[in-house]
Design a protein around this motif. Structure first.
Motif, short mmCIF file in Angstrom:
data_model
loop_
_atom_site.label_atom_id
_atom_site.label_comp_id
_atom_site.label_asym_id
_atom_site.label_seq_id
_atom_site.Cartn_x
_atom_site.Cartn_y
_atom_site.Cartn_z
N HIS A 91 11.01 4.37 -3.76
CA HIS A 91 10.18 5.32 -4.52
C HIS A 91 10.94 6.60 -4.90
N LEU A 92 12.25 6.56 -4.80
CA LEU A 92 13.04 7.76 -5.09
C LEU A 92 12.89 8.19 -6.55
N ASP A 93 12.72 7.21 -7.47
CA ASP A 93 12.53 7.58 -8.88
C ASP A 93 11.29 8.45 -9.04
N HIS A 94 10.24 8.16 -8.27
CA HIS A 94 9.02 8.97 -8.34
C HIS A 94 9.24 10.36 -7.75
N PHE A 95 9.90 10.43 -6.58
CA PHE A 95 10.13 11.74 -5.95
C PHE A 95 11.00 12.63 -6.83
N TYR A 96 12.06 12.07 -7.42
CA TYR A 96 12.94 12.86 -8.29
C TYR A 96 12.19 13.33 -9.53
N PHE A 97 11.30 12.49 -10.05
CA PHE A 97 10.51 12.88 -11.21
C PHE A 97 9.62 14.08 -10.88
N GLY A 99 13.66 1.22 -10.89
CA GLY A 99 12.20 1.32 -10.87
C GLY A 99 11.62 0.51 -12.01
N ASP A 100 10.42 -0.02 -11.81
CA ASP A 100 9.80 -0.86 -12.84
C ASP A 100 8.62 -0.18 -13.51
N ASN A 101 8.44 1.13 -13.27
CA ASN A 101 7.32 1.84 -13.87
C ASN A 101 7.73 2.36 -15.25
N GLN A 102 7.42 1.57 -16.27
CA GLN A 102 7.86 1.89 -17.63
C GLN A 102 7.28 3.22 -18.10
N TYR A 103 6.06 3.51 -17.69
CA TYR A 103 5.44 4.74 -18.16
C TYR A 103 6.15 5.96 -17.59
N ARG A 104 6.54 5.91 -16.30
CA ARG A 104 7.28 7.04 -15.73
C ARG A 104 8.64 7.19 -16.41
N ILE A 105 9.28 6.07 -16.69
CA ILE A 105 10.56 6.12 -17.41
C ILE A 105 10.37 6.81 -18.76
N SER A 106 9.28 6.47 -19.44
CA SER A 106 9.01 7.11 -20.74
C SER A 106 8.76 8.60 -20.57
N ARG A 107 8.11 9.02 -19.45
CA ARG A 107 7.87 10.45 -19.20
C ARG A 107 9.19 11.19 -18.97
N ASN A 108 10.11 10.54 -18.24
CA ASN A 108 11.43 11.15 -18.03
C ASN A 108 12.11 11.42 -19.37
N TYR A 109 12.16 10.39 -20.21
CA TYR A 109 12.82 10.53 -21.51
C TYR A 109 12.09 11.55 -22.39
N LEU A 110 10.75 11.51 -22.37
CA LEU A 110 9.98 12.42 -23.21
C LEU A 110 10.20 13.87 -22.79
N ASN A 111 10.17 14.14 -21.49
CA ASN A 111 10.37 15.51 -21.01
C ASN A 111 11.78 16.01 -21.34
N LEU A 112 12.77 15.14 -21.20
CA LEU A 112 14.14 15.52 -21.58
C LEU A 112 14.22 15.79 -23.09
N ALA A 113 13.54 14.95 -23.86
CA ALA A 113 13.53 15.16 -25.32
C ALA A 113 12.93 16.52 -25.68
N ASN A 114 11.81 16.87 -25.04
CA ASN A 114 11.17 18.15 -25.32
C ASN A 114 12.03 19.33 -24.89
N ILE A 115 12.73 19.18 -23.77
CA ILE A 115 13.62 20.25 -23.31
C ILE A 115 14.73 20.49 -24.33
N ASN A 169 0.80 -1.22 0.00
CA ASN A 169 0.00 0.00 0.00
C ASN A 169 0.84 1.27 0.00
N ARG A 170 2.14 1.15 0.19
CA ARG A 170 2.99 2.32 0.33
C ARG A 170 2.92 3.24 -0.90
N LYS A 171 2.72 2.63 -2.08
CA LYS A 171 2.71 3.42 -3.31
C LYS A 171 1.57 4.46 -3.28
N TYR A 172 0.42 4.10 -2.69
CA TYR A 172 -0.69 5.06 -2.63
C TYR A 172 -0.33 6.20 -1.69
#
Length: 872
Positions: free
Chosen positions: A329-335, A362-378, A288-291
């Motif tokens: 959950h550090l990948d989420h906090f840093y994001f 981290g195993d959240n592929q969608y967040r990983i894709s958001r990291n890459y996408l935001n860097l790409a847009n920058i 439940n920690r993720k919630y």
């Protein structure tokens, strides 16, 4: 002796009673209770354990990316090409097998009545196992069986609830909604478990009915969200499982956020946070920690901190990062930290924390894709296109390739390939033209600075290399424990000589001091062939001087390569101009980056000697850009410029008389109508060529998407279904805000649905057939085909088949068809071909075949003629 006989008799009686009780065909007390007990303690007990294990596995393996509203009920992922005989999870298969076995062996259905009072529970288990395995039709059969055969069952309401859940999953949300409300109205006292199930399902249905793409349904969507919130409140109150309670409360908070009710959202996220210390087991706590973590960051976003509150932001994230329980959950906090800095325009810090998020496991592929996408847009916004391209590639590898978002990003990445190419051309040609325009003194000064910089870099490299050689020659003996490398490697293992850099350098130094620079050859020790004498310091200086006298460090070697021929210079200028024009178009049309497009077009119109075919569209595009921004003053400026300097052009005519775009012989609408007639007349290749020409000619005007849709239809006719979808998708993406772009999206969706099945249908029972004559284009030209068409039509009339329709169809770029339509059987169509041949109306060299109408459509759509003929 007596006791032994008594014991044997007892055994025999017990066996006989047991055997008689095994019968399911007699309604006796022993039979009923024996089978009920066996069903309860064997079938249902073990089957329900497998069900619980399967559901738990689905929950734990389900990946929530938290960027959208979470699904209320999690289901196992279904493979794209699913085989129904293979279960999604082994646990569901075992539960289904147990239930089926229980029904088969223990059901006592006699005279229209079931005497084993546990069988209804078994059918419920059977339906649930099939439901979670996502075979909804057999699941519905199991739930309906309870409803139809056990009207007095204690679980009748529960089976009805699961029946409506199945209806919803089968695509009948309105029916499920109506029936669930009816269950609530007719049953005042429901079990908490059943009430929670109903309310959670109602919430799922409300969310499924939301249509975000329909702008007119906004009020209705708001109502659905509000109804889902109310239903979830009831579900949270009555559900007993703690993880579901936490999850549904979190979803409720998300819905308040969606409605813009920030205060309610914040308060409900706080309820999720307060749940964190209440779970019964340690395992459930971590589950439940993720919630809890996401509730914290959602509250942070609701507070909307501004740049001047940076100290609070840093303190908050530092506290979260230092909490040992948050280490997963550090990948989420840093994001989220990066998202905040991106919002307040601290781009460098945003880049830093997006990268820190990527470095955390981290195993959240969608967040990983958001990291890459935001860097790409920058990096795209910074005009670092190659870097942006690399990040877009990484984004795509972490996205589902079946989604629309994947196609949008892939399209942007493909367009970026053109941007990189044209930016490189623009930069290179700009540099050459700049050198061409310099005086001799300016060129010498420029390249003198350039070569001096190269020398400094080379001298630094030489110094570093010589230092390494001296260190290698002076390396002390390698004695373990006396300043050398330890003879013992990691974990007590000895290090191999050639794997140890220090030992290797030491050995090379000793070898050179003793033998000098010798060639690598056989018998080197007894007959060494010198590469040259060992280098002294003078030799090294001489070698260094020779190196710096090479053409690389001579300014004149560069100056001599500057073109002087006017033809060559004009060609380079032409490449530069075309690159700037293409960049302006790509930024404006593909990326909607009006500022970048404006910059490129302005550079282009400032160049001297630009061809009118580039200059005029560039000016018109500047006019359109300022119309979109809007900037009335600049818009009027470019309008006046075009009318004054290009009075006879199409663009001047458009600006002076906007109706010319709609009226007149050469208006785009008239041209489109003409091309559409050509499309109907099967002049497909001509239509594609003309559409390509007019798309380029009318670039920047509102009629371009219309020509692109016509081109997509022609491409599909010539090359098949996949190319058709590809062209439509491009129009939908490039012109998403236009009427044509939305139409292209609808056409894409319809085509994908309508022609999902490529398999040919069986033709035995069909009654609509075509007789098809096949003509390779290399052997038969259009004039000849017109004669064939006329001959066949005349022959049909003479043979009293004049009611049949004849047409000419394109198959692909190599083959044409002539069709005789509306025949009622396959043999009849084939026979008509034979009759036409016998009567001299067709030629024996002409290939012909009969095909059912639907199969002919599939042949055209998928270009699968060979496949069809091979199976005949």
């Amino acid at each position: 002796m007596y006791s032994k006989e008594k014991y044997k008799l007892g055994i025999i009686i017990f066996v006989l009673v047991s055997i008689s009780a095994c019968s399911t065909q007699e309604d006796k007390f022993m039979n009923r209770n024996f089978h009920a007990m066996t069903t309860y303690y064997n079938v249902l007990y073990h089957g329900n354990i497998e069900m619980e294990l399967g559901v738990e596995e689905v929950k734990r393996s389900h990946s929530d990316h938290f960027f959208d509203i979470l699904p209320i009920e999690r289901m196992a992922e279904v493979p794209p090409e699913r085989n129904d005989t293979v279960p999604l999870l082994e646990s569901f298969a075992k539960a289904e097998a147990k239930a089926a076995k229980g029904v088969r062996k223990h059901s006592m259905f006699l005279g229209g009545r079931e005497y084993n009072f546990q069988i209804d529970e078994t059918y419920l288990l059977l339906g649930q196992a099939r439901y979670y395995d996502q075979r909804f039709i057999p699941a519905k059969d199991a739930f309906s069986y309870i409803k139809n055969h056990y009207p007095n069952s204690e679980i009748l309401v529960r089976s009805e609830i699961w029946l409506q859940k199945t209806n919803f999953r089968m695509g009948f949300p309105e029916l499920a909604l109506k029936n669930l409300h009816q269950i609530l109205a007719e049953n005042n006292e429901l079990e908490p478990e059943d009430l929670a199930e109903i309310q959670a399902t109602l919430a799922s249905i409300y969310l499924a009915l939301v249509d975000e793409e329909d702008e007119e349904a906004e009020a209705l969507n708001q109502q659905y969200y509000a109804s889902a919130i109310d239903a979830l409140a009831m579900a949270v109150e009555h559900v007993s499982e703690y993880e579901e309670k936490t999850r549904w409360q979190f979803i409720r908070s998300q819905l308040f956020n969606k409605l813009g009710e920030k205060d309610s959202a914040y308060a409900n996220f706080q309820k999720v946070i307060e749940f964190k210390r209440r779970p019964k087991t340690k395992g459930e706590y971590w589950f439940n920690r993720k919630y809890w973590v996401h509730s914290l960051t959602e509250q942070f976003k609701i507070k909307d901190y501004q740049p001047e509150q940076d100290s609070i932001v840093k303190e908050t994230f530092e506290e979260w990062a230092l909490d040992w329980e948050n280490r997963h959950h550090l990948d989420h906090f840093y994001f989220e930290y990066a998202q905040h800095y991106s919002k307040v325009d601290s781009i460098d810090l945003a880049i830093q924390y997006y990268n820190k998020s990527l470095r955390e496991p981290g195993d959240n592929q969608y967040r990983i894709s958001r990291n890459y996408l935001n860097l790409a847009n920058i990096y795209f916004d910074k005009a670092s296109y190659k870097t942006a391209g690399a990040y877009y590639d990484s984004t795509l590898t972490n996205l589902d390739d079946s989604t629309r978002e994947f196609r949008l990003i892939q399209k942007k990445r493909n367009n970026l390939e053109d941007v990189i190419k044209f930016e490189d051309i623009a930069e290179e040609t700009d540099s050459i033209i700049q050198l061409v325009n310099m005086t001799d003194q300016e060129r010498l000064s420029f390249f003198d600075k350039h070569t001096q910089k190269l020398k400094e870099e080379a001298e630094e490299l030489f110094a570093q290399q010589n230092k390494q050689d001296r260190l290698a020659a002076q390396q002390p003996p390698d004695i373990p424990g006396f300043g050398g490398t330890s003879a013992v490697g990691k974990k007590g293992e000895q290090t191999f000589y050639f794997y140890d850099e220090n030992q290797l350098k030491s050995g090379l130094g000793k070898f050179k001091r003793k033998w000098g620079a010798i060639e690598f050859a056989d018998n080197w020790r007894f007959d060494p062939k010198k590469k040259g004498k060992s280098k002294s310091e003078d030799d090294e200086e001489e070698e260094e001087d020779d190196f710096f006298n090479s053409p690389e460090f001579d300014p004149q070697s560069y100056i001599s390569q500057i073109p002087e021929d006017k033809v060559v210079i004009d060609s380079i200028k032409g490449q530069r101009n075309y690159a700037y024009f293409q960049l302006g178009v790509i930024y404006k049309e593909k990326f909607k980056e009006l500022a970048l497009a404006e910059k490129r077009f302005l550079r282009l119109v400032d160049f001297e000697g630009v061809e009118e075919k580039l200059l005029l569209p560039a000016k018109y595009n500047l006019y359109l850009i300022y119309k979109l921004i809007p900037d009335q003053e600049k818009m009027d400026l470019w309008k006046a410029n075009i009318i004054k300097d290009h009075p006879d052009s199409r663009y001047a005519e458009i600006l002076l008389n906007p109706r010319s775009m709609r009226d007149g012989e050469n208006s785009p609408n008239t041209i489109y109508s003409r091309l559409y007639k050509e499309f109907k007349n099967q002049n497909i290749e001509y239509v594609i060529d003309e559409c390509n020409y007019w798309i380029d000619e009318l670039i920047g005007t509102a009629t371009v998407p219309k020509f692109k849709i016509l081109k997509a239809m022609a491409v599909g006719r010539l090359y098949g279904h996949q190319e058709y979808l590809k062209e439509l998708d491009e129009v939908a993406i490039d012109h998403s805000q236009t009427k044509e772009g939305k139409k292209a999206k609808e056409m894409h969706t319809e085509a994908k649905k309508a022609f999902k099945n490529q398999k040919f249908i069986a033709e035995e029972q069909e009654d609509k057939f075509n007789l098809v004559f096949r003509f390779p284009k290399e052997d038969y030209n259009k004039a000849y085909l017109r004669e064939v068409y006329a001959t066949i039509k005349a022959g049909l009339k003479e043979l009293e088949y004049g009611h049949l329709k004849v047409s000419v169809d394109v198959y692909d770029k190599d083959v044409m068809f002539i069709l005789v339509r509306d025949l009622t059987s396959k043999l009849g169509a084939q026979g008509l071909g034979d009759i036409l041949l016998e009567n001299g109306f067709t030629n024996q060299d002409w290939e012909y075949f009969s095909v059912e109408k639907t199969n002919y459509t599939k042949i055209q759509i998928y270009k699968s003629l060979n496949s069809y003929l091979e199976n005949q």
